[in-house]
Design a protein around this motif. Structure first.
Motif: not given
Length: 445
Positions: A120-146
């Motif tokens: 489940s998504f909740d179970k996935f977050l227990t293992k990899y949630g830290n990466i998802m919450k710190n990884r920018a959705e789009d890494a391009r310059a000026g777009w990395n704020i969410t």
């Protein structure tokens, strides 16, 4: 075990250093999960750089949901510069440059095996949630704020709305076999299907006189809980007395306004109905936006005496006499002065007060009681975030930002998540500073 596709995991490979278009995935083919979720991972795009594309209703709706979430989460300004895979929070600029994505083959294989277990998504977050919450959705310059996390949450909401809607309906026989057909179908549905973005603001007319009258705030929380239970995926923002919703049918607003009025509140609804391709997360001052205020039912004539708290209804209850006759003897309440209340205000005051310590405090000499209430104002928040984003772009480029710079919803959501953490930590600190015997919480804010 999940039996259906988990839409929130559609961009799961972004937590690795693999190319998003799977161009370097060949060495991991034998570890590919065999689940509906993995099918969504590899088939939710139809751009030129992607060889795979949607092949059924589920992956097509996921494709549309991803596009809607991107429109809400990505920002239209892009500049030359190195990619930054970590989210940059405008309100808390401390920023790490360490790339925390999964890099080595063993870590990626471990991820693929975990996905094969169909978490489940909740179970996935227990293992990899830290990466998802710190990884920018789009890494391009000026777009990395969410964050990837916020984008994934939005995608899940839109997917389930599409999936359960009677308006956004599509049959398997409408799904073309060829990629060009999928592209054309996507364009057509984005143009034909319309959605409604609505900002709701709740009001109450009660002017609290006694501590028990503060129960109106608990009633507001109960109202929001009721709406969240029925419109969980539709609610995109919720703070204080405001919520933002995406709805497939305008008629849902009638149901919502009825629920609000049944709780005794008034509601102002600002709505904007547009094709999916034109929808923006902020309905304020947009062409076609309409505002309407729904009041509770009022009699044509109100004859005195009227309710002393809301002054919008005839008083048919006497405090404290009717309370004592209904709930039994209470020496403290029996000492209170006589007041004439309506049925609704009487019901609110008749609830047990959660302020257990206030009476003790007020009986002590030289005691001062401080009331702390924090709230987010959506209009001011949007303006503040726009200012922060403009400053970020100016600092980044050395040039003034465009005059039409926009704040996307995900930035608001990102802030709201940190705001809620801040509130929890603030009240923990207050308790530590003054002691639990000297503090009392009514609501979480």
């Amino acid at each position: 075990m999940a039996n259906e596709m988990i839409p929130e995991l559609h961009d799961v490979l972004k937590i690795t250093t693999l190319q998003h278009n799977l161009s370097d995935f060949d060495r991991f083919i034998e570890h590919s999960p065999k689940t509906p979720t993995w099918k969504g991972v590899i088939q939710h795009h139809c751009g030129d750089e992607f060889s795979l594309y949607p092949t059924d209703v589920d992956t097509f709706l996921l494709h549309l949901a991803d596009g809607m979430a991107a429109g809400f989460s990505r920002h239209q300004i892009s500049y030359r510069g190195e990619k930054d895979f970590n989210i940059y929070k405008l309100w808390n600029p401390s920023h790490t440059t360490e790339d925390i994505r999964l890099k080595d083959d063993n870590s990626i294989i471990e991820l693929l095996k975990f996905l094969q277990s169909d978490p489940s998504f909740d179970k996935f977050l227990t293992k990899y949630g830290n990466i998802m919450k710190n990884r920018a959705e789009d890494a391009r310059a000026g777009w990395n704020i969410t964050s990837l996390y916020t984008h994934s949450i939005l995608t899940g909401k839109f997917y389930r709305i599409f999936k359960s809607s009677n308006v956004f309906r599509i049959d398997e026989n409408e799904i073309p076999k060829e990629k060009d057909g999928i592209i054309n179908l996507s364009k057509r549905k984005r143009h034909e299907w319309k959605g409604c973005i609505s900002l709701l603001k709740f009001f109450f007319t009660q002017k609290p006189v006694r501590a028990r009258d503060l129960n109106i705030f608990y009633l507001l929380e109960e109202l929001k809980s009721e709406l969240e239970s029925k419109f969980k995926d539709n609610i995109l923002f919720s703070a204080g007395n405001e919520i933002l919703l995406f709805l497939d049918e305008e008629d849902n607003l009638n149901e919502i306004s009825k629920i609000v009025r049944n709780f005794g509140f008034q509601v102002e609804i600002l709505k904007n109905i547009k094709p999916l391709e034109e929808i923006e997360p902020d309905p304020r001052a947009k062409p076609g936006s309409k505002s309407e205020i729904f009041y509770g039912e009022l009699p044509e004539c109100i004859t005195p005496p009227i309710c002393e708290i809301c002054q919008l209804a005839p008083s048919n209850k006497t405090w404290p006499d009717d309370y004592l006759s209904q709930f039994g003897s209470d020496l403290e309440i029996a000492k209170e002065g006589t007041e004439h209340l309506c049925e609704n205000c009487f019901s609110i005051r008749s609830r047990p007060s959660r302020l257990r310590k206030l009476k003790v405090w007020t009986e002590e000499e030289n005691t001062k009681v401080l009331w702390v209430y924090l709230n987010l104002n959506y209009d001011k928040l949007m303006n503040a975030l726009k200012s922060l984003y403009s400053t970020y772009i100016s600092d980044f480029t050395g040039q003034p930002p465009p005059s039409d710079i926009k704040v996307r919803f995900s930035l608001v959501s990102e802030f709201q998540q940190d705001y809620e953490i801040f509130i929890n930590e603030l009240f923990q600190n207050i308790n530590c500073e003054f002691g639990e015997s000297n503090t009392e919480s009514i609501l979480k804010n």
